[in-house]
Design a protein around this motif. Sequence first.
Motif, PDB file in Angstrom:
ATOM      1  N   UNK A   1     -81.648 -27.028   7.806  1.00  0.00           N
ATOM      2  CA  UNK A   1     -82.689 -26.296   7.069  1.00  0.00           C
ATOM      3  C   UNK A   1     -82.847 -26.882   5.663  1.00  0.00           C
ATOM      4  N   UNK A   2     -84.088 -27.167   5.299  1.00  0.00           N
ATOM      5  CA  UNK A   2     -84.372 -27.728   3.988  1.00  0.00           C
ATOM      6  C   UNK A   2     -84.247 -29.229   3.895  1.00  0.00           C
ATOM      7  N   UNK A   3     -83.784 -29.880   4.947  1.00  0.00           N
ATOM      8  CA  UNK A   3     -83.630 -31.341   4.936  1.00  0.00           C
ATOM      9  C   UNK A   3     -84.887 -32.019   5.474  1.00  0.00           C
TER      10      UNK A   3
ATOM     11  N   UNK B   1     -86.488 -34.502  18.018  1.00  0.00           N
ATOM     12  CA  UNK B   1     -86.480 -33.170  18.636  1.00  0.00           C
ATOM     13  C   UNK B   1     -85.222 -32.398  18.248  1.00  0.00           C
ATOM     14  N   UNK B   2     -84.075 -33.086  18.239  1.00  0.00           N
ATOM     15  CA  UNK B   2     -82.825 -32.441  17.876  1.00  0.00           C
ATOM     16  C   UNK B   2     -82.797 -31.993  16.425  1.00  0.00           C
ATOM     17  N   UNK B   3     -83.286 -32.835  15.521  1.00  0.00           N
ATOM     18  CA  UNK B   3     -83.334 -32.456  14.109  1.00  0.00           C
ATOM     19  C   UNK B   3     -84.256 -31.252  13.903  1.00  0.00           C
ATOM     20  N   UNK B   4     -85.395 -31.255  14.565  1.00  0.00           N
ATOM     21  CA  UNK B   4     -86.328 -30.141  14.438  1.00  0.00           C
ATOM     22  C   UNK B   4     -85.699 -28.840  14.930  1.00  0.00           C
ATOM     23  N   UNK B   5     -85.019 -28.912  16.060  1.00  0.00           N
ATOM     24  CA  UNK B   5     -84.390 -27.719  16.624  1.00  0.00           C
ATOM     25  C   UNK B   5     -83.323 -27.150  15.695  1.00  0.00           C
ATOM     26  N   UNK B   6     -82.747 -28.025  14.852  1.00  0.00           N
ATOM     27  CA  UNK B   6     -81.702 -27.584  13.917  1.00  0.00           C
ATOM     28  C   UNK B   6     -82.262 -27.253  12.535  1.00  0.00           C
ATOM     29  N   UNK B   7     -83.595 -27.170  12.426  1.00  0.00           N
ATOM     30  CA  UNK B   7     -84.191 -26.660  11.203  1.00  0.00           C
ATOM     31  C   UNK B   7     -84.762 -27.665  10.233  1.00  0.00           C
ATOM     32  N   UNK B   8     -84.687 -28.969  10.543  1.00  0.00           N
ATOM     33  CA  UNK B   8     -85.189 -29.982   9.616  1.00  0.00           C
ATOM     34  C   UNK B   8     -86.709 -30.097   9.677  1.00  0.00           C
ATOM     35  N   UNK B   9     -87.275 -30.705   8.641  1.00  0.00           N
ATOM     36  CA  UNK B   9     -88.655 -31.180   8.659  1.00  0.00           C
ATOM     37  C   UNK B   9     -88.596 -32.667   8.980  1.00  0.00           C
TER      38      UNK B   9
ATOM     39  N   UNK C   1     -94.827 -30.126  18.360  1.00  0.00           N
ATOM     40  CA  UNK C   1     -95.371 -28.924  17.714  1.00  0.00           C
ATOM     41  C   UNK C   1     -95.517 -27.753  18.680  1.00  0.00           C
ATOM     42  N   UNK C   2     -95.342 -27.996  19.958  1.00  0.00           N
ATOM     43  CA  UNK C   2     -95.388 -26.886  20.906  1.00  0.00           C
ATOM     44  C   UNK C   2     -94.235 -25.910  20.673  1.00  0.00           C
TER      45      UNK C   2
ATOM     46  N   UNK D   1     -92.578 -27.955  11.919  1.00  0.00           N
ATOM     47  CA  UNK D   1     -92.323 -28.809  10.755  1.00  0.00           C
ATOM     48  C   UNK D   1     -92.184 -30.278  11.109  1.00  0.00           C
ATOM     49  N   UNK D   2     -93.198 -30.801  11.785  1.00  0.00           N
ATOM     50  CA  UNK D   2     -93.195 -32.216  12.161  1.00  0.00           C
ATOM     51  C   UNK D   2     -94.530 -32.831  11.806  1.00  0.00           C
TER      52      UNK D   2
END
Length: 262
Positions: A6-8, A25-33, A52-53, A57-58
């Motif tokens: 989150x916030x990264x 996909x893994x980074x997004x699932x863990x809260x990253x942009x 985006x489905x 934050x991509x």
Amino acid sequence: MIIDFSGRRVLVTGSTSGIGFATAKGFLAAGASVVVNGRSEVGVAAAVAWLRETQSSVTGFAGDLATETDCARLLAEQPDFDIVVNNLGIYEPRDFFDTPDSEWDRFFQTNVMSGVRLSRAYAAGMSKRGWGRIVFVSSESAINIPADMIHYGFTKTAQLAISRGLAKRLAGTGVTVNAVLPGPTLSDGVADMLKADVERTGDSLEKVAADFVAVNRSSSIIRRPATVEEVANMILYVGSEQASATTGAALRVDGGVVESLA
């Protein structure tokens, strides 16, 4: 272990398919942009739409990061990242005596200089903020140089030298630099390569891929290719807060192909 990004802000190069896409996909699932990258507008747009489905934050950057021009354009559009995953890479079997200078240069610019330029561009900001992660996606071919792809193996070994040296250069800054070394991996490209054998034999892709590993990487301990998600898991770990004491390392996700104790 709960890994939270989150916030990264994260850049994953070469991420419209395969290991890069699984990593994004893994980074997004863990809260990253996350910024995903590919050479074509169409490919980037498709990857962003798919991601985006489930995650909003991509964003995407279409450009050939093997070139100085597009690296500079990315820096102008995206001046800061907390995590840079240098995944962009090409490979192609070709005999040493049939590989012209132009191919050596193309592989060097794509596999090596893209990561050099982006690391140089973004590491200074990470250092000033006191936190950052740079990951080079190398290969077990960096250690087991393939006789039919010497030009490729050379670039993967070069990535290990750069990641180790840059880790030393950034000592004490809070920025870590590591290399991840996948072995045989069932990426989209490998699936395409094996498609004819699947059609010829009637076997599943997984069976044909395991047979390929048995013949071409007989030292494999898991006796199958890794999934792209299994490789992405290692990349996410070394990009995390939990991996703060891991730097300058070459971390294998090769299924035991490399005959080494370390």
